[in-house]
Design a protein around this motif. Structure first.
Motif, short mmCIF file in Angstrom:
data_model
loop_
_atom_site.label_atom_id
_atom_site.label_comp_id
_atom_site.label_asym_id
_atom_site.label_seq_id
_atom_site.Cartn_x
_atom_site.Cartn_y
_atom_site.Cartn_z
N MET A 228 40.46 27.92 39.65
CA MET A 228 41.35 29.28 39.42
C MET A 228 40.93 30.22 38.36
SD MET A 228 43.33 29.05 42.00
CE MET A 228 44.48 30.60 41.35
N TRP A 229 40.20 29.59 37.34
CA TRP A 229 39.75 30.51 36.30
C TRP A 229 38.61 31.22 36.83
CZ3 TRP A 229 40.90 31.83 31.59
CH2 TRP A 229 39.88 32.94 30.75
N VAL A 230 37.69 30.49 37.33
CA VAL A 230 36.49 31.42 38.05
C VAL A 230 36.91 32.49 39.15
CG1 VAL A 230 34.34 30.90 39.57
CG2 VAL A 230 34.89 29.49 37.55
N ARG A 231 37.93 31.76 40.08
CA ARG A 231 38.33 32.73 41.03
C ARG A 231 39.00 34.15 40.19
NH1 ARG A 231 43.09 31.30 45.24
NH2 ARG A 231 43.86 33.42 45.75
N GLU A 232 39.96 33.71 39.43
CA GLU A 232 40.70 35.09 38.86
C GLU A 232 39.86 35.98 37.86
OE1 GLU A 232 44.21 35.92 39.61
OE2 GLU A 232 43.29 34.55 41.40
N ASP A 233 38.95 35.23 37.24
CA ASP A 233 38.02 36.25 36.18
C ASP A 233 37.05 36.79 37.24
OD1 ASP A 233 37.05 36.41 33.53
OD2 ASP A 233 35.24 35.46 34.52
N ASP B 287 31.94 37.26 46.48
CA ASP B 287 31.74 36.44 45.29
C ASP B 287 33.32 35.86 44.95
OD1 ASP B 287 29.15 36.56 44.78
OD2 ASP B 287 29.44 37.83 43.30
N VAL B 288 34.16 36.89 45.04
CA VAL B 288 35.79 36.72 45.10
C VAL B 288 36.24 35.75 46.35
CG1 VAL B 288 38.03 37.67 45.03
CG2 VAL B 288 36.13 38.43 43.51
N ALA B 289 35.65 36.00 47.37
CA ALA B 289 36.02 35.24 48.51
C ALA B 289 35.50 33.88 48.55
CB ALA B 289 35.53 35.93 49.89
N ALA B 290 34.07 33.62 47.90
CA ALA B 290 33.75 32.34 47.74
C ALA B 290 34.46 31.50 46.76
CB ALA B 290 32.10 32.39 47.34
N ALA B 291 34.91 32.35 45.73
CA ALA B 291 35.65 31.57 44.71
C ALA B 291 37.16 31.22 45.29
CB ALA B 291 35.69 32.30 43.43
N GLY C 136 46.49 35.37 40.60
CA GLY C 136 47.28 36.64 40.52
C GLY C 136 47.77 37.13 39.13
N ALA C 137 46.79 36.54 38.28
CA ALA C 137 46.98 36.94 36.71
C ALA C 137 46.73 38.56 36.64
CB ALA C 137 46.10 36.41 35.89
N LEU D 74 45.45 35.66 31.99
CA LEU D 74 44.82 34.31 32.55
C LEU D 74 44.40 33.35 31.38
CD1 LEU D 74 43.44 33.16 34.96
CD2 LEU D 74 41.31 34.47 34.50
N VAL D 75 43.97 33.89 30.28
CA VAL D 75 43.72 32.82 29.15
C VAL D 75 45.05 32.16 28.79
CG1 VAL D 75 43.22 32.52 26.58
CG2 VAL D 75 41.93 33.91 28.16
N PHE D 76 46.25 32.86 28.58
CA PHE D 76 47.67 32.31 28.36
C PHE D 76 48.03 31.39 29.39
CE2 PHE D 76 52.17 32.47 28.98
CZ PHE D 76 52.50 31.88 27.62
N MET D 77 47.78 31.55 30.83
CA MET D 77 48.21 30.79 31.74
C MET D 77 47.38 29.62 31.77
SD MET D 77 48.91 33.67 34.77
CE MET D 77 50.19 33.04 35.65
N ARG D 78 46.18 29.72 31.62
CA ARG D 78 45.15 28.44 31.41
C ARG D 78 45.68 27.55 30.40
NH1 ARG D 78 41.71 26.29 28.41
NH2 ARG D 78 40.04 25.14 29.06
#
Length: 150
Positions: free
Chosen positions: A58-63, A73-77, A118-119, A125-129
């Protein structure tokens, strides 16, 4: 005298059988408890691993999404995150079934990882992680406490 000796022998046999029966009962109970403990620890380990994998995906995807990466790249993540998300369900169900006392903590840890989706910013995103890591740590702690009870 012979009758007294026979009575003592019979009583000794009955008491001995009772003691052996009680010992067997407690030994079987201890084995069942250890088997439950082993299965619960396995489920916790599998769930913790699956949550960490999904959190990373999820980190990779959202980042990627937040940084404006290429759509491919987003679709692959996104596809990778679907694989890691589905790996959460089995151990989640197993742990709740084995230790219903930790259901709330299991649900909180799973929900915290899912909420990374959806961050609205990199900071969020950092906070949610961090929240997801804390929830996973809390789950490990509560499961340990449940399993350490006599």
């Amino acid at each position: 005298m012979e009758i007294a000796a026979a009575v003592v022998a019979v009583i000794g046999t009955v008491v001995g059988a009772g003691v052996v029966g009680v010992q067997q009962y407690y030994a079987a109970r201890s084995q069942r408890r250890q088997a439950l403990r082993d299965r619960a620890l396995t489920a916790l380990t599998e769930l913790s691993t699956a949550l960490a994998d999904h959190r990373r995906a999820m980190w990779v995807r959202e980042d990627l999404r937040l940084s404006g990466a290429a759509a491919a790249d987003v679709a692959a993540a996104r596809e990778a995150s679907h694989v890691t998300r589905s790996a959460v369900t089995g151990p989640q169900i197993a742990l709740v079934a084995l230790l219903p006392q930790v259901r709330i903590d299991v649900e909180a840890a799973v929900r915290a990882v899912y909420e990374m989706r959806g961050a609205v910013s990199a900071e969020v995103l950092v906070f949610m992680r961090e929240q997801a890591v804390s929830a996973a740590d809390a789950l490990i702690g509560s499961t340990g406490r449940v399993l350490s009870r006599p």
